[in-house]
Design an enzyme around this catalytic site. Sequence first.
Site, short mmCIF file in Angstrom:
data_model
loop_
_atom_site.label_atom_id
_atom_site.label_comp_id
_atom_site.label_asym_id
_atom_site.label_seq_id
_atom_site.Cartn_x
_atom_site.Cartn_y
_atom_site.Cartn_z
N ASP A 175 -0.93 -3.24 1.26
CA ASP A 175 -0.38 -2.02 0.62
C ASP A 175 1.05 -1.72 1.06
O ASP A 175 1.84 -1.17 0.30
CB ASP A 175 -1.29 -0.80 0.85
CG ASP A 175 -1.61 -0.55 2.30
OD1 ASP A 175 -1.26 -1.38 3.15
OD2 ASP A 175 -2.22 0.50 2.60
N SER A 193 -5.65 -4.03 1.90
CA SER A 193 -4.87 -3.51 3.02
C SER A 193 -5.59 -3.66 4.36
O SER A 193 -5.90 -2.67 5.03
CB SER A 193 -4.53 -2.05 2.78
OG SER A 193 -4.03 -1.92 1.48
N ARG A 220 -9.40 1.60 -6.18
CA ARG A 220 -8.92 1.83 -7.55
C ARG A 220 -8.75 0.53 -8.30
O ARG A 220 -8.42 -0.50 -7.72
CB ARG A 220 -7.58 2.55 -7.52
CG ARG A 220 -7.69 4.00 -7.01
CD ARG A 220 -6.40 4.74 -7.18
NE ARG A 220 -5.28 3.88 -6.79
CZ ARG A 220 -4.07 3.97 -7.32
NH1 ARG A 220 -3.81 4.87 -8.23
NH2 ARG A 220 -3.11 3.16 -6.90
MG MG Z 1 -3.10 3.93 0.16
#
Ligand code: MG
Length: 893
Positions: free
Chosen positions: A636, A582, A521
């Site tokens: 994250d 992440s 994203r």
């Molecule tokens: Mg996630």
Amino acid sequence: CPQVQRALLALTLPLETLQVVKDRMLQAMRQGLSRQTHAQANVRMLPTYICSTPNGTEKGDYLVVELCQSHVRTLWVTLLGDGNQSPQVMFKTFNMPVDITQGKGEMLFDFIAQCVRQFLAGLGSPQHRLPLGFVFPFSCKQTGLNKAELISWSKGFSCSDVEGKDVVQLLQSAINKQELNHVHVIALMNNTVGTMMTCSMGEKPCEVALIMDTGTNSCFMAEAHQVEMAEETSGRMCVNTEWGCFGDDGALSDILTPYDQHVDQESSNPGQKRFEKLVGGQYLGEIVRHALTALAVEKVLFIGSNITVLRSKDVLKTQQVLEIINNEEGREKAREALVALGLQPSERDCCRVQQICRVVVSRAAALCAAGLAAILSHMCQSRELEQLVVNVGVDGHLYRSHARFGEILQSVTGLLAPQCTVTLTPSADGTGRGAAIVMAVATRLAAQRREVDQLLAPLRLSRTDLQRVQALMRREMELGLGRETNANASVRMLPTYVCGTPDGTERGEFLALDLGGTNFRVLVVHVAEDGIHMSSEIYVIPTAIMQGTGEALFNHIIECIMDFQLKQDLMEQVLPLGFTFSFPCQQLGLDKAVLLSWTKGFSASDCVGEDVVQLLREAAQRKQHLGLKVVAVVNDTVGTMMSCGYDDPKCEIGLIVGTGTNACYMEEMRNVGTVEGDQGRMCINMEWGAFGDNGCLDDIFTIFDQLVDEKTINAGKQRFEKLISGMYLGEIVRHILLSLVEKQLLFCGKPCPKLQTRDIFQTKFLSTIEIDGLALRQVQAILQDLELQASFEDSMLVREVCQTVSLRAAQLCAAGLAAVVEKMRENRGLAQLAVTVGVDGTLYKMHPRFSQHLQQTLQDLAPNCSVTFLQSEDGSGKGAALVAAVACRGAEP
Ligand code: MG
Ligand code: ADP
């Protein structure tokens, strides 16, 4: 003739009345099922502990002994595993002297045991272990298949010292006295149950049975959780309704005729078994007799005859009633019967007698139908079905001797329960064969249960196991933090250079990227006085790019950013960018992060060992994108902690349970051996997914975990993650299901080609399947999509597997967190720590039980910590912006 019309009318129940009877029966059944009202209920709804119907694979030799009104029947039944099409039955009937039914209980059971011994002697006294089923048609309080206390005698039996005792034990002792120690009473059942069991044909189960004999009774497969008198809560259990007592509280008083009242008053148990006295064969002749008597007294029948004979009990037999209505010569039969009583019937008398007989029998059949409709409606409702297709086993002299009976039963049931499609299946020798099938099913299920438990045992962790995991995690944490030990630690405990949670004064507009999970994203985040506003786009990263070259991956990322900036009209601005990345990184500063290894399905080349911020900047240059200002890289977990920290200052832990799993928390700088400085705290990205990669969890891993691990692109790595997170749980379940099929414990052992496909059983299925109260047919629907034909039992087993796997995941996650919160508590020298965990991840958020199990287990493992869980909304995006905001605040003078 108005008097005859009146009598006929009184004995005819219109449909509306039958509807009322059905509703009252339904109410009475609910009373019997509920723990609170059971004691006062007339319809006792007794649990039978029969929890499954046959599937046709039953086989073996079974011994049955059946206690009847005036005899004992012994049977030897051989089931062949052929769908119970052709069981072999040998039997012998022993007449029982009347005094035995009234004498000492011990005598009765000795007599039964002697029958068994004689029967076996006739068969050459086989010496191998023989399971025996006891058909005992009296009301019992059952607490197991082979535990049943007699509630009270009926049908003329009154042996002493039996009521309130376990009749299985009484029979077993009597059998042992006969030195038949190889004969084991393993099941006791009522005759209704036997009928239900024999009427299951092949794979089509029969789930209701009706007995219409001298008495009447019924049974059906109820949802076990509704049978509150039994401990079972899942699956189904056969309930013996004992519906003969329906109406003993007056529920039938408005349909009773004066004839019924007379029958009741003259019976041996006035006021009791009111429904049975309208339906049971023992009473139909009597009802007719009282109707005829009344009409004769009114001088509309048998004019000129001496009618005193009609005042004697039982002079008109139900068998005669049935003959009178049964065939063309019925009227002749009526004449014969009446003449035999010394009456002088006219032609019209015979005709009227026939009419009376007809309405009495029709009423009995219609009332039976009302009862059946109540059962069916109950089944339909409790299974949350709009339509129910069901087989109903029927047995009993009354049903068999008169075809009209079945016709009325079928048609009236259809009118009263239009949502149900009923197939009536007459049973042939229900009790004997049925008892054998009950035993066979029970034996099969018990063996199956043992095997299932054995298979799942390694996945069921004890408290001690979890405490050990907690201690191991604690040890690995220390190793990861230590300057010397860090390099070889499996839990890397990576510094993040995030030294504080937000204080609420952060302001500004930021770009954020979220890479490292299912979705990539790009976001624009506005941190303002009135809160955080953002908009975002989701971009797909094709597997080819995830597993291609690093250059292509980062080019793709820049292209997505440019697309986003175009769409959001942000091309002209240079906004500070926070990058949620992440994967495990060795961070050398807030904007410098060297990738240590890929996880979660990524494997792009030439990235490991590189600074990902640098890779991003190089790609920007290649794409001639000049307005990029990366100020922070965050994991994250950190983003999640930060975004929850914005709302709750106690949030000092971040947890992810999504595609993968990981955690971060605020550690004392003095404990962080890998970063200079002793002041304050720093957020540590634990990278706990790799816990166990050094072998310390090997004894927790099961064969299923090995199989899942072997097929991943990072075999041997991220072992803790592979026990917990969304990417793997479905796969673990799939491997267990395959193993159950192979062991013939699931789907009848039929091969399931589709189940061989990797990742076909998605983790989101666990969430759906485990929803409380989800009707099992919905589980069947999910399995059907996988081309798996699941029986009711299959669905139950699949659910159990899902529950076992998700429970273990939640408990292991809790053991990890327990190590974290306990360490924080000790760090701060507190007796009691109150802390908040910011959580993100679809598994945590969507699974119906995960969070509950996690929290319960954590409380158990870390009782001195009071831990609150806060779900993060869009943590990765918001968090990255907040880290960037904090960084920018620091940078500006
Ligand atoms: Mg996630
Ligand atoms: P990520 O961890 O990649 O950022 P998510 O937190 O959204 O993304 O987690 C996605 C994972 O969650 C999927 O890989 C899937 O395994 C799992 N998942 C998706 N839907 C459900 C669901 N309804 N119940 C449980 N797990 C789910």
